[in-house]
Design an enzyme around this catalytic site. Structure first.
Site, short mmCIF file in Angstrom:
data_model
loop_
_atom_site.label_atom_id
_atom_site.label_comp_id
_atom_site.label_asym_id
_atom_site.label_seq_id
_atom_site.Cartn_x
_atom_site.Cartn_y
_atom_site.Cartn_z
N THR A 1 0.86 -1.14 0.16
CA THR A 1 0.03 0.07 0.05
C THR A 1 1.00 1.19 0.07
OG1 THR A 1 -0.49 -0.27 2.28
CG2 THR A 1 -2.10 -1.07 1.03
N LYS B 1 3.92 -7.08 3.87
CA LYS B 1 3.80 -5.68 3.55
C LYS B 1 3.50 -5.15 4.93
CE LYS B 1 0.44 -3.54 3.20
NZ LYS B 1 -0.44 -2.82 4.30
N THR C 1 -1.49 -2.99 10.43
CA THR C 1 -1.85 -3.02 8.99
C THR C 1 -0.81 -3.80 8.24
OG1 THR C 1 -2.66 -2.06 7.06
CG2 THR C 1 -1.34 -0.90 8.36
N GLU D 1 5.95 4.67 7.47
CA GLU D 1 5.48 5.65 6.50
C GLU D 1 6.53 6.83 6.88
OE1 GLU D 1 1.00 4.63 5.65
OE2 GLU D 1 1.65 5.91 7.57
N ASN E 1 -0.29 10.65 5.93
CA ASN E 1 -1.57 10.23 6.34
C ASN E 1 -2.50 11.26 6.41
OD1 ASN E 1 -1.56 7.49 7.67
ND2 ASN E 1 0.55 8.34 7.92
#
Length: 411
Positions: free
Chosen positions: A161, A187, A198, A284, A406
């Site tokens: 993602t 992932k 996640t 991230e 985000n």
């Protein structure tokens, strides 16, 4: 305790370009089916025979439809043969329609690859609250056998993602004179927190091992690896780790009583921790991998709780990002961990640089510390002086880029 790469290679070796399809009998692939604008978004892998299976799942109470369907498949006979994954849409919080779509996805894929429906599993990752575009899923399934879509690298890409890179590995270990291979792909980049997040992790092996033993070892290793990483403190709805063992290496059945059990355990441990660290490294907006090593705790559970407390602290993570040797934030995170300890016994090191000794700050070179914290890998040591137990957790720094990613995730 984790086996380092140098120690590991004395019992097994890392395969160059190894991946989830390196073990005997496994095939993988991926393609763009149109869920995402242009990136590969539909992947699969399967064994040419049914495999023993074990799984662990997110602790979020809102479990997405694919998790429910996959757990149902596994509960049938503790076997799986095929897994299909889409990215872009999580199929979470989608009610009865979402659940039916997950069942349909499983059925269509199982029919296409020629396995019984209960031997297929499904996984999804992406936006929460959106239904799967089933016509696009059907389009992807129809192309599974096309030669241009084959390859583990395509599977690794299909499950991503906000990740910035693919995550895959394979190792080989000799057991009963037979080469046994363990491969994996994962992932995960945001919404990563201890006790799953996640994150999707898939591990394959041609080892001969029953699902019960496989489940026991996966749970133990998950607590040392996937449950010891954090990016941002959020826990998601979709995520799981699956291990499939198809027995095609033809070794004697592995149990803790097998003479070479420790070799298999160490190899699987290495794969789990490698994938977990790669997820943390790819957080991230992250610019560095952060490791927290807690030593001298009364119990392993206490060491683990303190390591998680430090690695989860946003103040610690932002200090690391700014290369600020603010050891007070580390002490604070230890203090609110909920674990009992003597503050006057605690010492803190940033790499080799001691900043606190027995609860008292020590003089250190700020420039040297800042230089160390600018490296791509940073280790924080917390020595508690309470006992002999240890734990290690992994995470990343918290950056301006994390906020940007985000703040615009849906757009």
């Amino acid at each position: 305790m984790f086996t380092s790469q140098n120690e590991a290679t004395s019992t097994f070796h890392i395969l160059e370009n190894g991946n989830i399809a390196s073990a005997k009998g496994f095939t993988a692939g991926g393609l763009h089916c149109g869920i995402r604008k242009s990136k590969i978004d539909f992947g699969w892998f399967y064994s040419d025979v049914a495999a023993q299976v074990a799984g662990v799942y997110t602790t979020n109470l809102f479990q997405a439809a694919p998790l429910k369907v996959t757990q149902e498949s596994i509960a049938t006979k503790n076997e799986l043969q095929a897994v299909v994954v889409n990215s872009g849409v999580a199929n979470a919080c989608t009610g009865e329609k979402g659940l039916q779509d997950a069942y349909d996805m499983r059925k269509l894929f199982a029919e296409t690859v020629g396995v019984e429906e209960h031997l297929a599993a499904v996984a999804s990752t992406g936006l929460i609250g959106e239904l799967l575009p089933m016509e696009k899923i059907q389009y992807g399934i129809n192309q599974v056998h096309e030669a241009t879509h084959q390859g583990a690298g395509k599977f690794e890409s299909a499950i991503l993602t906000t990740d910035t890179k693919e995550k895959g590995i394979a190792v080989e270990v000799e057991i009963d004179g037979q080469p046994v291979t363990i491969g994996g792909a994962a992932k995960g980049s945001g919404m990563i927190h201890p006790n799953m997040a996640t994150m999707l992790g898939f591990i394959t092996t041609d080892a001969n091992i029953e699902s019960g033993e496989l489940s026991n070892v996966l749970k133990a290793l998950t607590n040392q690896s996937f449950n010891m990483i954090t990016v941002d403190g959020d826990t998601s709805t979709n995520d799981m780790v699956l291990v499939m063992a198809n027995g095609k290496a033809e070794n004697q059945r592995l149990t803790p009583h097998h003479a070479e059990w420790s070799k298999f355990y160490q190899a699987l441990q290495f794969v789990c921790e490698y994938l977990a660290k790669e997820i943390a490294r790819d957080g991230e907006g992250a610019s560095k991998l952060v490791e927290v090593n807690v030593q001298g705790a009364k119990t392993e559970a206490s060491a683990s709780a303190i390591a998680k407390s430090i690695i989860s602290s946003n103040l610690v993570k932002t200090a690391i990002h700014g290369a600020d040797a603010n050891w007070g934030r580390i002490i604070t995170a230890i203090g609110y961990s909920g674990e009992s300890l003597d503050p006057d016994q605690v010492s803190i090191l940033l790499g080799d640089i001691e900043v606190v000794k027995n609860g008292i700050p020590v003089t250190f070179d700020e420039e040297e510390a800042a230089s160390y914290l600018k490296q791509e890998e940073v280790t924080i040591y917390a020595k508690l002086g309470e006992g002999n137990e240890t734990a290690t957790a992994w995470g990343c720094d918290l950056s301006y880029e994390y906020v940007r990613i985000n703040a615009s995730y849906r757009t």
